[in-house]
Scaffold this active site. Structure first.
Site: not given
Length: 1149
Positions: A749, A900
Site C-alpha cells: 500500500h 482498488d
C-alpha cells in the site's frame, strides 16, 4: 351620548348604556327585570331561565360568538362558542353564583343583545325601555304583559335571534353575529373597555375561566406554587397568615366562635388547622385554638429535633396568647431559641416518657424553672403539658398551656381530654407541615444543584468564578458563617519519581515509603496551592496562594490537610478538643472564634483528592447535622466536577494548541520541496500511449519514480482537468509530489499502488467509456480520490488498529484507515501551495470534496458489501440512468473498489509478483499480532500457512472480484478486459492451489518468489539437477514378510495433504486429483517436464522389476526412492511405448 346606569329598589330595574352616534355599537344588552317578568320571558328567550329561590335569571346566548369577535345584528347574552354545551357551562356558573348569594337578595337580570332601530350596521346598545319599571303594587300578570310588550318592540333582526320556543340560535343568526364581529372587532373591544357594566364583565370572565382546562385538585398545589413564587423573606411566612397577623384583627375574626357549642367549636378549630401547611402558622393556630378550647391564658409548643441518640426540644413558639400576633411570636422565638434536652424539665420529661403532666401549683414542682417568670414578671400557677405524636407513636413535639382564664385554678379532666383529642389531630397536621417544609427545602436544593450543574458548563473556562459561585450557594443553603475551598497542587501529585529523588537527595533511591513518614509523605503530595475564602453575606470572595508557612500555622488549613491526606469527612463540634486528640495537627493560630467545622474532600472522576471544602460555624451556633453533611457532599461532588471539567478544558485547549503546532510542522515537512516542484514543472510529459495509460494491462515495474509523477500529470491533462478547473500547473506538480511523499514505504500500500489504482480509473473512464456517465467535476474527484485513497498507510488493516487500540481507532470507530486517508488528503490540500481546488466556486468545492470523501471511504470492503446489494438490484432492474445522487454514489463506489483490487486482473507475470507483495505485507502484520498481541493471526497473515495462499486467492476472486467485474461488464461492456483478466488469473491460482494441495509444487521460500510454472512449463529447456521425490504410492501394503522395504523412509502416514518431499504417502483424494492433473497435461505434443520425469521414473522402476525376482515380492507394490537428474532422465529413456508407460502410471495411481 354616554351610557347611563339607573338603579331602583323596586322589584324590577333595567340598566341602559347607549352608544354615541356614529360610534362603536354595544353588542350586549343586560335587562334586569322582576322575577315574574323573567319567568314569562323564558318562552321568548334562547335559553331557559335559572332560578334560585325568589331570584330568577334568564341568560340568552347566541351560539358561535367568541369574545374577540365583532358584534352583529342579533341578540346574545354573552359572546360564546357555537355549542350549547358552553351555554350550559355558563348557566351552571351563574347558578352557582346565585346559590352563593345571601338570602333576601333581590337581584335578577335578563341578558339580551338587541339592536335599536335606525342603526343599519347592526350595532346594539344597552338601554332601558320605557315602562319597564313596575311598581311594587303591580301584579305578576301585569308585569309579565309589560315584559312581553318590551320584547315585541325589538327590530326584525332581533326577532330572528330570539324566537320562541327555540332554545338555540339558528345558523343564520350565528353567521350575522359572526360577520359583524369579524368586520368590527375594535368596536366590541372598545365597548368592553369603556362601557361594559361590571356584572357583564364578571360573567364574561367566568365564562372564559370555565373554558380553560381544569387543573387536578390538590390540597398543596396552590400553596406550594405561591410559596415557591414568593421571595425568600415572604417564604418564611405563610401567604394566608398575613391577614391574621395583627393582634387587633384576631379577636374580631374569632368572635363568632364564641356562639358555637363545644362540639361545633371543636370541629371548626380542627378544620382551621387541617389544611395549614406552614409550620409557623400551624403552631400559632394550635396554641390559639387550644387556649380557646381549654380557656388557657397562654401556651408554648416545642418540636423534637436531633438524631435518634441525641434528641432535644426546640421552642417553636413560646408564651403565645390569643392576642399574640404571629409575626411577634416567630420573632421572639427566633431571637431567644430555647433548647431543652429530653428528660430535662417538664417538657423534657414529657418528651422522654410520652406521658402527660398536669401540675396544679408550679412553684411546688421541682421540675419547674422559674427563671422565665422572673424575666417577664408573669406568675405561673397551673401547667398542663402533653406530648404530640405522629401516626407511628413517635414524639414530634410537646404542647404546654399555662393558667386558666375562667376563674379555675387548675386544669381538670375535661380540659385534659379536650387537649388530648385536639393534639391528636394537631400531630397529623404538624407532620404534614414538616413534610411539606421538607419538600420545599428539597425543591430549593434541587434548584440550587441544577444551577450548579449549569454553572459547570457556563464557567468551565474560569475556575475562580465557578468555585465562588458554588461556595456562595453552599453558604446560603447551609446557613454558615464562612466557607473555604483548598485546591491541591496537581502538578506535585503527578511529579515523577526522579523529581522526588532530586527534591530529597539524602533519601535512598527507592519507591518504598516508611510507615513512620507515611502521613508526612502524603501531606507533601497533597500540598495546597490555591485558597478560596468566602466570609459574610456582603463580603466578596478572596482568592490567594498561601505559602507553606501560612498553611503550617493555620489550624483550619491543617484540618483541611488532614482531610486531604486521609480522604475522610470530619464534622467537628469542639475544635479545641479535636485538635488536642490529633497529634498530627500542629497549628499556632488562635481558634477561639471557631466552634463547629464541617470539612469534606473534593475528588475527581479518578477518586483522586483535588481539594478540600470547609464550612465554619453554623449561623445559630449549633453543630452541623448529618443532613448538612449530606447536602454539603452534593456541593463537594459538584465542586469536584466543576474543577475537573475546568482542568480538562484547559488541557484540551493546550492539546489543541499543540495539535495546531504539530499540523504546521507536519504540513511543512509533508509538502514537496521547491526544487522538486520546479524540476517536475520543467520536465517534458510524454504522451499517454508511451506510458500505456489507456490499457488495462498497465504495469509500473519499468517506471522510475519521476515517471510515475509524469504519468499522473498526463492523466490530468488527457482528462482536460487542468484547463477546465484552472489548476495552476506548479500547484498541481507540487500536490502530486506531496501526495507521493506522504505514502509510507510499505511493501504494497504505497505510492505505486495508488498510481495503479488511478491508472485503472483513467482506463475505465477513457477506454471503458465510463466518462460519459460522469461530469468533469466528478472525474476530478475520482482521480484525486484514487491517488489519495491509501495516504499514510501503515501496512496494517482496520482490524489491527482496533485490536491494538491505536489512536486512529479511538479517533475513527468505523473505516478507521479510510477516514485517516481522507483527513491526510484534506491536510495536503490545505497546505500552502497544494490546493488544486483553489479556483473552484464554494458550491463546486463542496461537491468535489463530497465526491472525494465518499470515494475514499468506499475502498473499505465493509462499505463495498453494504453497497453491493443495492447496486446489484439496480443492475438487475435494467437501470441505465445513473445521474441520480444516490445512484451516482453507488456507481462511483463500485468503480473505486474495482480499481482498488484491479491488480487481480493484470497479466499473470504481473499478478503473481503483486501477490508476493501483498503476502509479504500481510505476513508482517501477522508477525506484529504474534509479537504485540500474543494472538494467532488469520490464515492469510500467518507466515506458517503461506502454502494456503493460492487457495485463499481463489476465494478472494470468487467472493469479491469476479461478482464485481461480472456485473460491471454486463452493464458497461467496455470494461470486459478486467473480467477476462480476473478469470484467467483464477484458473492459474486454482491450478497452483491444486498442485500445492498435492504437495507437488511449492518452493520452500519465505515469499512467493517463483511460481511452479517457471520450472515446469518449459519442456524444451534442459533440466538441470532438479531433485524430485516420488514416494510409495501403495504405502499401506506391507511385504509378505511383514516388513516394509528397506528403501522406504520412515514417515508419518496419517496426513493426506503433505508434500511428497516430506511424506511417503498420498491419500485417495490426492491420488485422484493427481491423476486428473496428469490427464489434463496430456494435451498433445509437449507434455510437461514434471510429467516426463514421473513417467521416466516409473518406467525405469517397472523395467527393473522382474516378476520372479526373489528380492522384490510380487505382492509388494513398493518403489524405491530415486533422485532424478538430467542424466538419469536421458539414460532412462528405454524403448518403451509412451502410451504404455502412461497407462501403467495411471494404473499405479
Amino acid at each position: 351620548m354616554h351610557g347611563t346606569v339607573s338603579r331602583s329598589s323596586s322589584s324590577s330595574n333595567m340598566t341602559d348604556v347607549s352608544s354615541p352616534a356614529g360610534g362603536a355599537a354595544s353588542p350586549v344588552e343586560i335587562a334586569t327585570s322582576s322575577s315574574t317578568a323573567a319567568t314569562t320571558s323564558a318562552s321568548a328567550s334562547s335559553s331557559k331561565p335559572l332560578t334560585n329561590g325568589a331570584n330568577k335569571t334568564a341568560i340568552s346566548t347566541a351560539a358561535g360568538v367568541t369574545p374577540g369577535a365583532a358584534p352583529g345584528p342579533g341578540c346574545a347574552a354573552i359572546p360564546a362558542s357555537g355549542s350549547s354545551g358552553n351555554q350550559v357551562k355558563l348557566e351552571h356558573h351563574y347558578r352557582q353564583s346565585n346559590n352563593n348569594r345571601p338570602a333576601g337578595s333581590n337581584r335578577s337580570s335578563e341578558t339580551k343583545l338587541r339592536s335599536p332601530a335606525g342603526e343599519s350596521d347592526g350595532a346594539s346598545r344597552l338601554m332601558t325601555p320605557a315602562g319597564s319599571s313596575s311598581s311594587p303594587s303591580q301584579s305578576p300578570s301585569q308585569s309579565q304583559s309589560q315584559s312581553q310588550a318590551s320584547i315585541q318592540t325589538q327590530t326584525s333582526q332581533q326577532d330572528r335571534l330570539v324566537k320562541a320556543p327555540s332554545t338555540t340560535a339558528s345558523q343564520q343568526d350565528v353567521d350575522e353575529v359572526a360577520r359583524l364581529f369579524e368586520e368590527k372587532p375594535e368596536a366590541f373591544e372598545k365597548w368592553l373597555t369603556e362601557r361594559a357594566p361590571p356584572e357583564a364583565l364578571s360573567r364574561l370572565q367566568e365564562f372564559i375561566e370555565n373554558r380553560k382546562p381544569h387543573k387536578r385538585p390538590s390540597v398543596t398545589s396552590d400553596l406550594f406554587q405561591q410559596w415557591m413564587a414568593a421571595s425568600p423573606t415572604v417564604q418564611q411566612k405563610s401567604p394566608r397568615s398575613l391577614s391574621n397577623s395583627s393582634a387587633s384583627s384576631l379577636p374580631e375574626c374569632r368572635r363568632h366562635l364564641m356562639d358555637l357549642d363545644e362540639g361545633e367549636l371543636f370541629m371548626e378549630l380542627i378544620r382551621d388547622v387541617a389544611n395549614e401547611l406552614d409550620i409557623d402558622v400551624l403552631c400559632h393556630k394550635i396554641l390559639v385554638n387550644v387556649g380557646l378550647l381549654t380557656h388557657a391564658d397562654r401556651g408554648s409548643l416545642f418540636l423534637a429535633k436531633g438524631t435518634p441518640t441525641n434528641k432535644y426540644l426546640v421552642a417553636k413558639l413560646f408564651d403565645v396568647t390569643q392576642k399574640t400576633a404571629l409575626k411577634d411570636a416567630v420573632t421572639r422565638a427566633s431571637a431567644e431559641e430555647i433548647i431543652i434536652p429530653f428528660g430535662i424539665g417538664i417538657a423534657g420529661m414529657v418528651a422522654q416518657t410520652k406521658q402527660m403532666i398536669n401540675i396544679k401549683e408550679a412553684y411546688k414542682d421541682a421540675r419547674f424553672n422559674c427563671e422565665i417568670d422572673l424575666k417577664t414578671g408573669y406568675k405561673t400557677n397551673a401547667i398542663l403539658c402533653m406530648p404530640i405524636c405522629n401516626y407511628e407513636g413517635d414524639i414530634i413535639g410537646v404542647a404546654q398551656i399555662i393558667n386558666k382564664t375562667n376563674g379555675c385554678m387548675e386544669f381538670d379532666e375535661h380540659d385534659v381530654e379536650i387537649f388530648r383529642r385536639y393534639l391528636t389531630f394537631c400531630g397529623i397536621g404538624i407532620q404534614n407541615a414538616q413534610l411539606f417544609e421538607m419538600s420545599v427545602q428539597e425543591y430549593r436544593r434541587n434548584q440550587i444543584l441544577l444551577n450548579l450543574a449549569r454553572s459547570i458548563f457556563e464557567e468551565q473556562n474560569n475556575l475562580e468564578c465557578l468555585v465562588t459561585k458554588i461556595m456562595t450557594e453552599a453558604r446560603e443553603l447551609l446557613k454558615c458563617e464562612r466557607c473555604s475551598v483548598f485546591l491541591v497542587d496537581l502538578d506535585c501529585c503527578e511529579a515523577s519519581h526522579l523529581e522526588k529523588i532530586i527534591e530529597k537527595p539524602n533519601q535512598p533511591a527507592t519507591r518504598a515509603i516508611k510507615s513512620a513518614d507515611s502521613f508526612e509523605e502524603k501531606k507533601m503530595r497533597n500540598r495546597f496551592t490555591v485558597l478560596f475564602e468566602l466570609g459574610g453575606e456582603y463580603q466578596a470572595a478572596n482568592v490567594s496562594r498561601p505559602s507553606v508557612s501560612e498553611l503550617s500555622s493555620s489550624t483550619l488549613a491543617q484540618i483541611a490537610q488532614f482531610v486531604a491526606t486521609t480522604g475522610q469527612t470530619v464534622n467537628i463540634c469542639d475544635v479545641i478538643e479535636w485538635v488536642r486528640d490529633h497529634n498530627q495537627i500542629r497549628a499556632e493560630d488562635e481558634i477561639d472564634s471557631t466552634q463547629a467545622i464541617l470539612c469534606m474532600p473534593i475528588m475527581n472522576a479518578q477518586k483522586k483528592v483535588i481539594g478540600v471544602a470547609q464550612l465554619i460555624n453554623k449561623a445559630n451556633g449549633v453543630p452541623f447535622t448529618e443532613s448538612d453533611a449530606s447536602i454539603f457532599e452534593a456541593f463537594a461532588i459538584f465542586c469536584g466536577l466543576g474543577i475537573h471539567n475546568t482542568q480538562m478544558y484547559e488541557n484540551a485547549c493546550k492539546l489543541m494548541a499543540k495539535q495546531k503546532v504539530a499540523l504546521e510542522c507536519l504540513s511543512y515537512h509533508a509538502t514537496a520541496s521547491q526544487d522538486q516542484t520546479e524540476k517536475l514543472t520543467q520536465d517534458a510529459i510524454a504522451e499517454a500511449e508511451s506510458y500505456n495509460l489507456y490499457s488495462f494491462t498497465f504495469t509500473d515495474f519499468e517506471l522510475v519514480d519521476d515517471d510515475t509523477c509524469r504519468a499522473v500529470l498526463r492523466m490530468f491533462m488527457q482528462c482536460n482537468l487542468v484547463s477546465q478547473f484552472q489548476i495552476p500547473y506548479d500547484v498541481l506538480c507540487r500536490w502530486v509530489l506531496s501526495v507521493r511523499k506522504n505514502y509510507r514505504p510499505v511493501k504494497y500500500h504505497n505510492w505505486r499502488h495508488a498510481l495503479n489504482v488511478a491508472q485503472t480509473m483513467f482506463a475505465m473512464l477513457k477506454t471503458g467509456k465510463m466518462e460519459r456517465f460522469m461530469t468533469d467535476l466528478e472525474i476530478l474527484g475520482l482521480l484525486v480520490a484514487c491517488l489519495c485513497h491509501d495516504l499514510d498507510h501503515r501496512g496494517t488493516n482496520n482490524a489491527f488498529q482496533t485490536k491494538t487500540e491505536s489512536p486512529l481507532a479511538i479517533l475513527y470507530t468505523t473505516s478507521t484507515m479510510e477516514h485517516h486517508h481522507f483527513d491526510q488528503c484534506v491536510m495536503i490540500l490545505n497546505s500552502e501551495g497544494n490546493n488544486i481546488f483553489q479556483a473552484l466556486s464554494p458550491e463546486d468545492y463542496r461537491s468535489v470534496m463530497k465526491t472525494v470523501e465518499s470515494a475514499i471511504l468506499s475502498t473499505d470492503l465493509a462499505m463495498y458489501f453494504k453497497k453491493r446489494n443495492a447496486f446489484l438490484e439496480l443492475v438487475e432492474n435494467g437501470e441505465f440512468d445513473w445521474q441520480g445522487e444516490e445512484k451516482k454514489d453507488l456507481l462511483c463506489g463500485m468503480m473505486m473498489t474495482a480499481c482498488d483490487v484491479s491488480a487481480i486482473a493484470k497479466p499473470w507475470e504481473v499478478q503473481h509478483k503483486v501477490a508476493k507483495l501483498v503476502a509479504d505485507e500481510f505476513f508482517d502484520q501477522g508477525d506484529l499480532e504474534k509479537l504485540q498481541l500474543n494472538t494467532q493471526p488469520v490464515a492469510m497473515m500467518d507466515r506458517e500457512r503461506k502454502d494456503e495462499l493460492p487457495k485463499m486467492q481463489v476465494g478472494f476472486i470468487d467472493v469479491i472480484c469476479l461478482p464485481l467485474y461480472r456485473v460491471l461488464c454486463d452493464t458497461f461492456p467496455w470494461i470486459t478486459p478486467l473480467y477476462e483478466g480476473t478469470l484467467e488469473n483464477r484458473r492459474n491460482w486454482q491450478d497452483l492451489a491444486e498442485k500445492v494441495e498435492m504437495g507437488l509444487t511449492w518452493i520452500d521460500h519465505d515469499t512467493i518468489d517463483k511460481p511452479v510454472e517457471e520450472f515446469a512449463a518449459c519442456a524444451d529447456e534442459e533440466i538441470k539437477d532438479i531433485e524430485f521425490t516420488v514416494t510409495t504410492l501403495n504405502c499401506n501394503q506391507q511385504s509378505q514378510h511383514g516388513s516394509e522395504d528397506s528403501h522406504t523412509p520412515e514417515h508419518q502416514r496419517s496426513g493426506s495433504r503433505l508434500s511428497m518431499k516430506k511424506t511417503g504417502a498420498l491419500g485417495k483424494a490426492v491420488r485422484s486429483k493427481l491423476s486428473k492433473t496428469l490427464y489434463n497435461s496430456m494435451d498433445g505434443s509437449k507434455p510437461k517436464t514434471s510429467l516426463k520425469l514421473l513417467e521416466s521414473h516409473v518406467s525405469e522402476d517397472m523395467d527393473d522389476k522382474s516378476p520372479t525376482s526373489p528380492s522384490q515380492p510380487q505382492a509388494s507394490g513398493s518403489m524405491g526412492r530415486m533422485s532424478a537428474s538430467s542424466s538419469t532422465s536421458s539414460a532412462g529413456g528405454q524403448m518403451v511405448d509412451k502410451s504404455k508407460k502412461r497407462s501403467k502410471l495411471c494404473a499405479l495411481l
